[in-house]
Scaffold this motif. Structure first.
Motif, PDB file in Angstrom:
ATOM      1  N   GLN A 167       0.796  -1.232   0.000  1.00 33.40           N
ATOM      2  CA  GLN A 167       0.000   0.000   0.000  1.00 33.40           C
ATOM      3  C   GLN A 167       0.829   1.282   0.000  1.00 33.40           C
ATOM      4  O   GLN A 167       0.283   2.362   0.127  1.00 33.40           O
ATOM      5  N   THR A 198      -8.762   4.402  -0.806  1.00 31.49           N
ATOM      6  CA  THR A 198      -8.622   3.487  -1.930  1.00 31.49           C
ATOM      7  C   THR A 198      -9.611   3.847  -3.034  1.00 31.49           C
ATOM      8  O   THR A 198      -9.278   3.815  -4.223  1.00 31.49           O
ATOM      9  N   ARG A 243      -3.231   1.342  -5.752  1.00 33.31           N
ATOM     10  CA  ARG A 243      -1.935   1.518  -5.118  1.00 33.31           C
ATOM     11  C   ARG A 243      -1.602   2.975  -4.805  1.00 33.31           C
ATOM     12  O   ARG A 243      -0.602   3.273  -4.178  1.00 33.31           O
TER      13      ARG A 243
END
Ligand SMILES: Cc1ncc(C[n+]2csc(CCOP(=O)(O)OP(=O)(O)O)c2C)c(N)n1
Ligand SMILES: Cc1ncc(C[n+]2csc(CCOP(=O)(O)OP(=O)(O)O)c2C)c(N)n1
Ligand code: SF4
Ligand code: SF4
Ligand code: SF4
Ligand code: SF4
Ligand code: SF4
Ligand code: SF4
Ligand SMILES: [Mg+2]
Ligand SMILES: [Mg+2]
Lengths: 177, 369, 251, 78, 369, 251, 78, 177
Positions: free
Chosen positions: A13, A115, A125
């Motif tokens: 992440q 996200t 990402r």
């Protein structure tokens, strides 16, 4: 000022780059700053975390046990680190990854659909940049432009083609709150 | 080009070594210094310099021995267990008068321990982990900037004395990123007419060796080494003093703990407590004279270490009975907290030694036993 | 009729007695190494790596650069020198204790890396310098101070290690041979193998090693002729001479 | 006349006899007991110079490089 | 059967170890301790015990680690360079709490040095040659008799604390023969329920280990170790005092140099000079308190070592400023002579510090730097 | 129809997750070792020697006595235990860094002495625990943090060491085999070889070793299935599986 | 009815899929994305229990010993 | 009393056993005694030497640089060690092996045909005992009987058959002067 921050989440992440970007931004703003990653076998489970201090005075130990700014990017980190946040501190939660409510009432929770914001422009990402945008906005640690400049300056050559999208995601995260 | 960049301690040492003209790096993986080895793996070959991941720490230090014998600026790095394995090699470097840089990014011990920061390799570094009478300059940087600067200096000093130099950091120094200015260093690289290899072109053969079976020869060498060690004592000591002039209590700490102590000092001063700090930058040569001098005026010393107490013996050797010495230490990877240190200061300066100090690892009026 | 010198003391050998015992194989091997360095024009360019073992004393009478590292670490130190100065010709001289006991890891890895050095391995089946302890190459039944009743492999004292056989599988090994110096033919053969090993290094082909079976009369408690016979009969039986690898290929 | 000739550097010799085993022509032997060089060793002597072929086998074996060998020319260095 | 026999130090240590119930010896040849290894090679197998000539000192100390983990009384021996190679293993023994005896018959260093007697491995033995915070009891026998007796004691002490013990001798002690009474020792051998191996028969698994990656665990271990070290400090110190009551000058020396100093003391007394001797039998724990006590009355101390000065730091830590400390040391295999030592005594006591002391290695009014 | 359990968690395996990464070969090998210890009735009598490497964490979940020595010295420590307690069954577990780099001397000499122990050698071509550095067994071209552009044997990074081929010449070696766990057949074969190795120790024949080619998906930067393929295709090509020695005889 | 049956210890599973490659009968698969066990991993599920032969290949590959396999008796333990 | 002795010669001449016999005898006589051999590589050339101290006081260092009793069994040792003898000390020379005259006039030379005496009864390897007999007689360090008893007590099993001859040689050496 003396901001003691922790970033935590899955390895993929971009936890470390989010932390080091904040540290670089602090440096460019002429502040004292340290970045300290979890290292060694602690990394192996697939989780990552790091701590960043941004301060107008010299930094003593870069180790932060009780951050006044906690950022958790997934549910595992949420569970594990919730209790670490200093009383009165911020707790930023990537609410795309967990919808659990913060159970403490002595911290200030901020939910960011990091996200989701990232996937709208680029891909998941980039959630780290969305989150960082939100953090900057809410806490005002550093000016928006400083972080953006730092992002451009420190962007590694091999992901230069993703820079524009990252900037956009960062801006959107900033705008989201 | 001197620009400030954010660098990890391990990387900064690597980059500084490269700028110091390090020709050869030999290493073996061990946490928490792995990034240094990886940095050298990435950057030495592209500069046409030597990088070898050795089969062990012992092989690495002996590759350093060979490369240095041939005139190279050579270095190795490791942590605790790996540094213990290099002790024979270090003693050989001294015996054969070979310059080298050895980096120890300490971890918690003894044994395999853990990979947390520690300062428990002080004795090993400063008093002689290997056999025989020897000394090395031991740098103990407190910031990434200093780690870089002292790395460069270390190569120069090693060459000047033809003696290994040790850079002593802990896991925090190795892993932390801080702003660093990588300066346009001007390393001072002497001729090495004593080196082996290369075309002799008529010169007498050179010998790199630490053995003699002739009576008295090794003793002579030792007298010569002693002269070198004495010169290092005179010339190479480095120490930082902060707020010592008016201090009622002086903190003594090096490396990471000195950062914590500096913060404590500021907090104490903010409370009106006159606290100063003496930070040995070289832990060998140790700043005995500086501490002795400060003990003329200040009556309380507080030594803070990430160990059960090692440097404190050197502080005692400086201060003797002229002041009280207190201690706070955390072994095996524990990190002293500002609060715990402050508690001792308050105990001594505010509560005038009344009440107890509850933190583990604290000793008021330390004596040796 | 005119006469020409066909054998004489090499110029690399100082005008004083060697420090070795009468009849010691180290002298023969040193002589061969020196002759080749001279004949091949390598002397001026050579670093002789002396091990910890009797031959540590090479520096006392050889006129070459000598580097003497810690016991068993000769190949590692040789690596350091050769990598930094590839123009240097490196002879890494080792005894059986140095190479096959404490230095096992270092020789295996220098070989595996294909370090472009030549190892001269003097196998005398004993620790000479320290006074006659069992070596990794001591023969079964052979006596030493640490196996006073003879090496008993069944009692866990270890089987003698055949170094060439051990190293042959390693990728970096370019030349590998075993010879003896128990007679003149052996000495000549040793010189031939050593020349090939040196040429291997000169051509930059990688790691080369010549194992030389060699007498230590003093610590074997034998006369020098008896010791020669022991090499010729007992040692060659266990350690068959021959070439194992040439130009990187097994033979 | 012999085809070869050797000269022994007596003070380097340690009397180990390795050369003697190598010489197939019985040219050399140790000095009689009681005669010792500066090092205290019985040293090598040439007892049958006439038999020497200059084959240099003795020198091949000498651990102390104490023997110089000459041979009739035309054959070059060994 | 306690009869006096003439024994070489190395042999006496071997015989005493056998009588102490040593189950396993692992060694590697190195002068000047070879006779000890050879002694064990001759005698251990005939008693059905384990002797292995290991492939290296490192293998030997790790065989000790394994055997001790399985509950054996295990030992190894070496000298300088070999002991340096064992530093990682020693730190592991402490970390895993394994008893063991390590014998160092010192030689001249640094590097390969020579095989002459030396005391330059004092720092390594007493301050920590390996990494991490640790301590071991270090015995420094002065006679072959004492070498034998302390060897037996060492096994008991190692078992009692589950910690390695070091026996520190020099080449003279190892090589010299002296009359010895090999006593009918009664070694004290505890149960070892913590050992691995053997039929478990339902017990929970045992673990011999020095690593933990859980936060704080290694620190906890260190606190536990510290308690052991403190107990050793209290219980295990041994020191001999001779003629200290009325002394104007006290010689401080251990091992072989203490023999020389004893002779000097007698000669000095014969001249009417009131000279005493303090001989640490354990150099760790060091007799700080005893020396501190003697410094109340005696104003002059003379430390004699076969080194450039290592134990002298501990003497200073005892005596502090309360008395003057002088030094005579010979490094690299040199042996102090009675005459040279006497010269210093006369300089101090007779000539009242007038005139100069000409012997090399002598320091009047030593201070640390 | 009645059903019987044909595979289940071994009792030596504690009721908690293993400390290894998803898809790590160590888990498969641990499982096989434990199953055999149970099936052969050796568990109560066993000392598991854990190396310094990821599998150092075996003690956290295996219900056997564990001894954990210094990096690479596992065979030496195992020697100490087995010699003192010959009635104990010793499993000496090692990774490729532990065994084939720093511990080269110790494994060669334990093998050469014919120590009656069984070495389980997990070759995953990388330093797992320290985060992915080059191992002595890293394949040519394979990337690692210390060979970021791939292992270049010609550039002096060393040829991958074939451990079974290295050890086969040693006298004390009784059983020697290489297997893989990249598929179920390999896992079954691994168990079969390991059983033979264990029997070798039970019969007191001397040193036995099984090299298991094994994935480290995390430090290879691969998914676990991709990692299996890498073992099955690339590793087995360089490291041919098979038996090298049985009852002391080469096969 | 199927000849075999497996039970997955879900909380031990790390979702590595090694078992899945070993099963030639398509009996097993990972739980759908988003479903995770206590360790945070997608875990193994039995999707076609009827196809299971009890061959235990899946268990042979599981690095976490998370699978128990039953087979029609008469064949004994594998 | 404090006798500081050195014995030197070839390895095969029993130098060490002669020294250790003297030391054993001293021990049996209830005296303090040490024996210190040259060791290590020093032995390799084929020469051996050792020093013995017999004293009624504790022995300090067993190392003797200037013996007051020097025994040289061959010519090499004669040459090497002549200058080591303390002024006023004894210098015993095995005159079967060298006929060189002692060149110093501050030492007391004693010539003993040790090897000849030994060969007359046993063989040349017993020359050490002949010499020791002479030393005992001339210096009176220890009584004849003490040394004889020590010889019997310390005789290793495998040379027990030579004991009688050794005793005889010792006695003859004693008688020779
Ligand atoms: C670390 C270390 N261990 C042991 C020794 C002692 N030592 C000196 S030489 C030697 C071995 C000599 O044997 P070898 O290598 O066979 O050489 P040789 O003398 O037989 O030619 C040993 C063990 C040492 N100097 N250093
Ligand atoms: C003396 C020493 N050197 C280095 C290390 C660091 N270290 C820990 S594990 C390891 C290697 C792990 O690789 P491997 O043996 O292949 O095991 P894996 O983790 O791959 O199973 C190293 C170098 C150490 N602990 N001790
Ligand atoms: S001891 Fe042996 S190897 Fe050493 S010099 Fe003498 S004969 Fe040669
Ligand atoms: S040259 Fe040949 S013949 Fe002449 S002495 Fe030497 S070996 Fe004998
Ligand atoms: S071989 Fe050499 S040293 Fe030996 S006897 Fe012959 S000449 Fe003398
Ligand atoms: S790092 Fe590699 S070897 Fe270690 S547990 Fe993870 S997958 Fe297994
Ligand atoms: S037992 Fe066989 S068929 Fe059943 S799930 Fe496992 S692999 Fe598939
Ligand atoms: S192999 Fe085991 S851990 Fe991996 S997915 Fe299957 S059941 Fe889960
Ligand atoms: Mg040898
Ligand atoms: Mg591995």
């Amino acid at each position: 000022m003396n901001h003691r921050c922790m970033f935590a989440g899955f390895g993929g992440q971009g936890i470390l780059s989010m932390g080091s970007l904040l540290a670089s931004s602090g440096m460019m703003a002429g502040l004292h700053t340290t970045f300290y990653p979890a290292y060694g076998i602690a990394m192996r489970g697939g989780n990552a975390n790091c701590t960043v201090i941004v301060s107008d005075d010299e930094v003593a130990s870069p180790v932060v046990s009780h951050p006044d700014l906690m950022v958790v990017m997934n549910e595992t980190s949420f569970d594990f680190f919730q209790s670490w946040t200093a009383p009165g501190g911020w707790m930023f939660v990537n609410s795309s990854m967990t919808e659990k409510p913060v159970e403490r009432n002595d911290v200030r929770p901020v939910y960011v659909q990091a996200t989701r914001i990232a996937t709208e422009v680029g891909d998941s990402r980039m959630a780290n940049m969305a989150m960082l945008g939100a953090v900057i906005k809410v806490t005002g640690i550093l000016p928006f432009d400083t972080v953006l400049t730092a992002m451009v300056k420190t962007c590694p050559a091999k992901i230069l083609h993703l820079l524009e999208k990252n900037k956009q995601v960062f801006a959107n995260g900033y705008a989201a709150l | 080009m001197s620009e400030r960049v954010l660098l990890r301690g391990n990387d900064a040492i690597g980059e500084a070594a490269i700028r110091a003209g390090c020709d050869c790096y030999f290493g073996y993986p061990i946490t928490p210094q792995n990034e240094l080895t990886a940095y050298m793996a990435r950057h030495m070959p592209e500069l046409g310099r030597i990088f070898i991941q050795a089969e062990s720490e012992i092989a690495a230090i002996n590759m350093v021995y060979g490369a240095s014998a041939a005139g190279a600026r050579a270095m190795t790095s490791s942590s605790g267990p790996g540094i213990s394995l290099k002790q024979e090699g270090i003693s050989f470097l001294v015996g054969a008068e070979l310059p080298a840089l050895i980096v120890n990014i300490c971890r918690g011990g003894p044994g395999l321990g853990n990979i947390a920061p520690s300062q428990a390799d002080y004795f090993q570094a400063c008093k002689g982990g290997g056999h025989g009478d020897y000394r090395m300059v031991v740098y103990a940087p407190a910031t990434v900037q200093e780690a870089a600067d002292l790395t460069v200096k270390a190569f120069d000093v090693a060459d000047r004395y033809r003696n290994p130099v040790l850079l002593l950091g802990d896991a925090i120094l190795g892993q932390m990123m801080e702003p660093v200015e990588i300066r346009p260093y001007a390393p001072n690289r002497p001729e090495k007419p004593w080196a082996v290899g290369g075309k002799r072109q008529g010169r007498a053969p050179n010998l790199i060796n630490s053995l003699s079976l002739e009576e008295g020869v090794v003793e002579e060498w030792n007298w010569k080494f002693k002269a070198k060690f004495d010169a290092m004592r005179r010339e190479e000591g480095m120490v930082e003093k902060v707020n010592t002039e008016d201090a009622d209590l002086i903190l003594v700490a090096y490396g990471t703990t000195s950062r914590i102590c500096r913060a404590v000092m500021k907090r104490a001063r903010a409370q009106g407590l006159k606290v100063g700090l003496v930070r040995p930058v070289t832990v060998w040569p140790f700043p005995y004279a500086v501490l002795r001098e400060t003990a003329r005026k200040t009556r309380e010393f507080l030594v803070v270490e990430m160990s059960l107490g090692q440097m404190i013996e050197d502080v005692k050797l400086s201060v003797l009975d002229h002041a009280a010495i207190h201690f706070h230490g955390r072994p095996g990877g524990g990190i002293p907290t500002e609060g715990d240190i402050l508690e001792i200061i308050e105990h001594v300066l505010v509560r005038r030694r009344t009440g107890t100090v509850t933190t583990r690892g604290s000793v008021i009026d330390w004596t040796i036993s | 009729m005119e006469m020409k010198i066909v054998a004489e003391r090499t110029k690399l050998w100082a005008d004083k007695p060697s420090p070795y015992c009468p009849g010691c194989g180290h002298g023969i091997v040193h002589r061969i190494v020196c002759e080749l360095l001279e004949e091949m024009g390598l002397a001026d360019n050579c670093v002789f790596m002396a091990p910890v073992g009797c031959s540590i004393l090479a520096y006392t009478f050889l006129n070459v650069d000598v580097c003497q590292p810690a016991h068993g670490r000769t190949p590692a130190a040789a690596t350091g020198i050769k990598r930094y100065r590839p123009d240097t010709f490196v002879v890494s001289y080792q005894g059986d204790g140095d190479l096959a006991a404490i230095g096992t890891a270092e020789i295996v890895h220098a070989a595996s890396r294909g370090e472009n050095i030549t190892t001269v391995f003097v196998n005398n089946a004993i620790y000479g310098m320290t006074g006659g302890q069992m070596a990794p190459t001591t023969l079964p039944g052979q006596k030493a101070t640490t196996c006073p009743d003879g090496r008993d492999v069944k009692a866990g004292m270890g089987y003698p290690i055949r170094v060439c056989e051990l190293l042959r599988s390693l990728g970096g090994v370019a030349y590998l041979a075993r010879t003896t110096v128990h007679d003149a033919a052996g000495a000549i053969q040793t010189k031939r193998a050593m020349r090939k090993a040196f040429e291997t290094q000169v051509r930059g082909e990688g790691f080369s090693l010549v194992e030389v079976l060699s007498p230590c009369p003093v610590n074997w408690g034998m006369g020098s002729l008896e010791a020669l016979r022991f090499v010729g009969e007992n040692m060659t039986a266990y350690y068959p001479p021959g070439e194992f690898k040439v130009s990187g290929a097994e033979v | 006349m012999a085809k070869g000739k050797i000269v022994v550097d007596i003070d380097k010799c340690k009397g180990c006899e390795l050369c003697i085993t190598a010489c197939r022509h019985g040219v050399i032997a140790l000095a009689p007991a009681g005669r010792a060089n500066v090092q205290g060793y019985r040293y090598l002597e040439v007892i049958h110079p006439e038999r020497c072929t200059g084959c240099a086998m003795c020198a091949q074996m000498c651990p102390d490089a104490a023997i110089t060998v000459w041979r009739e020319s035309g054959k070059g260095k060994a």
